[in-house]
Design a protein around this motif. Structure first.
Motif, PDB file in Angstrom:
ATOM      1  N   VAL A   1     -12.525 -29.263 -14.771  1.00  0.00           N
ATOM      2  CA  VAL A   1     -11.981 -27.922 -14.613  1.00  0.00           C
ATOM      3  C   VAL A   1     -13.129 -27.002 -14.218  1.00  0.00           C
ATOM      4  O   VAL A   1     -14.229 -27.104 -14.776  1.00  0.00           O
ATOM      5  CB  VAL A   1     -11.345 -27.425 -15.931  1.00  0.00           C
ATOM      6  N   GLY A   2     -12.881 -26.095 -13.258  1.00  0.00           N
ATOM      7  CA  GLY A   2     -13.977 -25.217 -12.851  1.00  0.00           C
ATOM      8  C   GLY A   2     -13.523 -23.960 -12.146  1.00  0.00           C
ATOM      9  O   GLY A   2     -12.365 -23.832 -11.723  1.00  0.00           O
ATOM     10  N   ILE A   3     -14.454 -23.045 -12.011  1.00  0.00           N
ATOM     11  CA  ILE A   3     -14.214 -21.800 -11.288  1.00  0.00           C
ATOM     12  C   ILE A   3     -15.464 -21.441 -10.489  1.00  0.00           C
ATOM     13  O   ILE A   3     -16.591 -21.645 -10.941  1.00  0.00           O
ATOM     14  CB  ILE A   3     -13.849 -20.646 -12.254  1.00  0.00           C
ATOM     15  N   ARG A   4     -15.229 -20.965  -9.278  1.00  0.00           N
ATOM     16  CA  ARG A   4     -16.287 -20.437  -8.418  1.00  0.00           C
ATOM     17  C   ARG A   4     -15.939 -18.969  -8.199  1.00  0.00           C
ATOM     18  O   ARG A   4     -14.839 -18.650  -7.721  1.00  0.00           O
ATOM     19  CB  ARG A   4     -16.332 -21.214  -7.094  1.00  0.00           C
ATOM     20  N   PHE A   5     -16.849 -18.068  -8.540  1.00  0.00           N
ATOM     21  CA  PHE A   5     -16.473 -16.659  -8.561  1.00  0.00           C
ATOM     22  C   PHE A   5     -17.664 -15.747  -8.284  1.00  0.00           C
ATOM     23  O   PHE A   5     -18.825 -16.151  -8.398  1.00  0.00           O
ATOM     24  CB  PHE A   5     -15.871 -16.304  -9.924  1.00  0.00           C
TER      25      PHE A   5
END
Length: 475
Positions: A124-128
């Motif tokens: 699970v991941g986020i690029r922000f």
């Protein structure tokens, strides 16, 4: 203590922020995270796109093929994050949408199988962005599901995703709080996070080893692993189907005794298991209990130990396993290969101390069933009593009277064997005495630690002293 919000409250807060805008790409368990944002209301200003490229051929057409057709991997997740951000940048004009901070959230997971033999896991991941003109940051985590129902796992995944997105935008300046917030409305009994990685300009000051330590400290996972370069490693990636040889200690500091125990024990293990170094993972283990000082963990001391061991080329595992049997049980979840442990006489006496097994219904017998499983063997390093000069090994080690026959059983069946090719010159090296001399700024210990270690210790001690002086000047 921060106020905990529900997933719906968090999703609504994000939706009502006009500066946050991005995409959701979820594979393997439905669109569980984005569902919260749709239901919370006001999602039109937040969600650019939501998709689930569930079919592998369709997924390959978007993100490219994976080596060995493995889709639940860190590499796949990062591909998804970066591809989706590139589409936002390509299709949305910054001039027409000033002030917007773009993001992409993604997960690739597999939930519990039909036979319930595999619980499921995923990435699970986020690029922000923190500011519209800044470079992107990434937070990537690996999760292991513990629930026995796919629907429940999907609900847990959805809550986790909301927590991650909310935390990224609200707690990026406090990674410890961010990590704690991942379990808002998620029980540690339902989900394990065994790896986390922060990267990007907002996390330039973050040491990922310390962040992984928080996972163990907060009971989010049982153990974390760092390679010799200090990088966080997924336990399954380095332990799967490997032979494992481990040495436990406080390594405060690491001495020539520690290295001699490891090398001489490992030589015997490789011969006994008829395996090669390429087939074997060698681990230095430090338990949380060995890291605690005055009731809490000294993080600077922790990093110093890991750095020194890394410079010597060793992979380090930090665990919350007070008892040895729990360490072996942990290894057995990843491999059916040979397992060996090198230890000193004092640790062997602790293994045969019944007080450590009072919480087990089967007591010491249950513990030994897990400890000596699948041919696991202990390689015993001798101890020289500093007062009597008596040499203690497996032949004259004294366990409690009621455990003597049990001890003999393991010894006669070669489950406890003596390390024979040790260096006798090292038997009079005692880490506590070295630590005392270092603390008192005394000399005479430098030749009792591996080459290069004394220089590292002195350099770090001076650095810490200078920092302390600087703090006093401004206090």
């Amino acid at each position: 203590m921060y106020q905990k919000l529900t997933p719906k409250q968090k999703a609504l807060t994000i939706n009502l922020d006009p500066t946050i805008y991005g995409t959701f790409a979820e594979i393997g368990a439905g669109q569980e995270t984005v569902r919260h944002f749709f239901r919370a209301g006001g999602a039109s200003g937040t969600i650019a796109k939501a998709m689930s490229a569930y079919d592998k051929d369709f997924s390959d057409a978007i993100y490219g093929k994976e080596v060995k057709n493995r889709y639940v991997t860190q590499n796949r997740l990062r591909k998804m994050l970066r591809y989706e951000v590139s589409l936002i940048e390509e299709r949305i004009s910054r001039e027409n949408h000033p002030g917007r901070k773009f993001f992409s959230y993604a997960n690739t997971v597999t939930t519990i199988n039909f036979d319930k033999t595999l619980k499921g896991h995923g990435w699970v991941g986020i690029r922000f962005q923190v500011e519209e003109n800044q470079d992107y940051n990434e937070i990537v985590i690996h999760v292991k599901f513990k629930e026995n129902d796919a629907t429940l796992q999907q609900e847990t995944l959805g809550n986790l995703g909301v927590n991650l997105i909310f935390g990224a935008f609200n707690y990026y300046d406090n990674p410890r709080r961010l990590i704690e917030s991942l379990y808002d409305d998620v029980a540690t009994d339902n989900l394990e996070i065994d790896m986390i990685d922060f990267s990007g300009p907002a996390f330039a000051y973050v040491d990922n080893r310390l962040m992984s330590l928080q996972l163990v400290k907060n009971n989010m996972t049982d153990a974390v692993i760092f390679n010799s370069e200090g990088n966080n490693m997924l336990p399954a990636d380095i332990l799967y189907k490997k032979n494992i040889f481990a040495v436990r200690g406080s390594f405060r500091p690491v001495t020539k005794v520690n290295i001699d125990m490891l090398r001489s024990g490992m030589d015997m293990f490789l011969k006994d298991a008829t395996c090669t170094m390429e087939e074997t993972e060698v681990l230095i283990e430090i338990t949380i209990s060995n890291l605690r000082a005055d009731g809490d963990i000294n993080e600077r001391d922790f990093l110093d130990r890991v750095d020194v061991l890394g410079k010597l080329g060793y992979t380090v595992i930090i665990s919350n396993f007070s008892e040895y049997y729990r360490l072996i049980d942990y290894f057995s979840h990843y491999t059916n290969g040979n397992i060996g442990v090198a230890m000193g006489v004092n640790n062997m006496l602790m293994v045969f101390d019944e007080k450590y097994y009072k919480d087990l219904s089967g007591g010491i017998l249950e513990a030994f069933g897990k400890f000596f499983r699948n041919g696991m063997r202990v390689y015993l390093y001798p101890y020289k009593d500093p007062e009597t000069h008596e040499l203690l090994d497996s032949d004259n080690l004294k366990v409690e009277e009621n455990l003597k026959e049990l001890y003999k059983y393991f010894k006669l069946n070669n489950r406890i064997v003596d390390i024979k090719n040790y260096n006798p010159e090292f038997l009079e090296i005692y880490s506590r005495e070295i630590l005392r001399k270092i603390a008192c700024n005394m000399s005479g210990w430098e030749n009792q630690v591996p080459e290069g270690v004394a220089e590292m210790i002195k350099e770090r001690a001076m650095f810490g002293f200078k920092n302390e002086l600087s703090l006093k000047q401004f206090s």
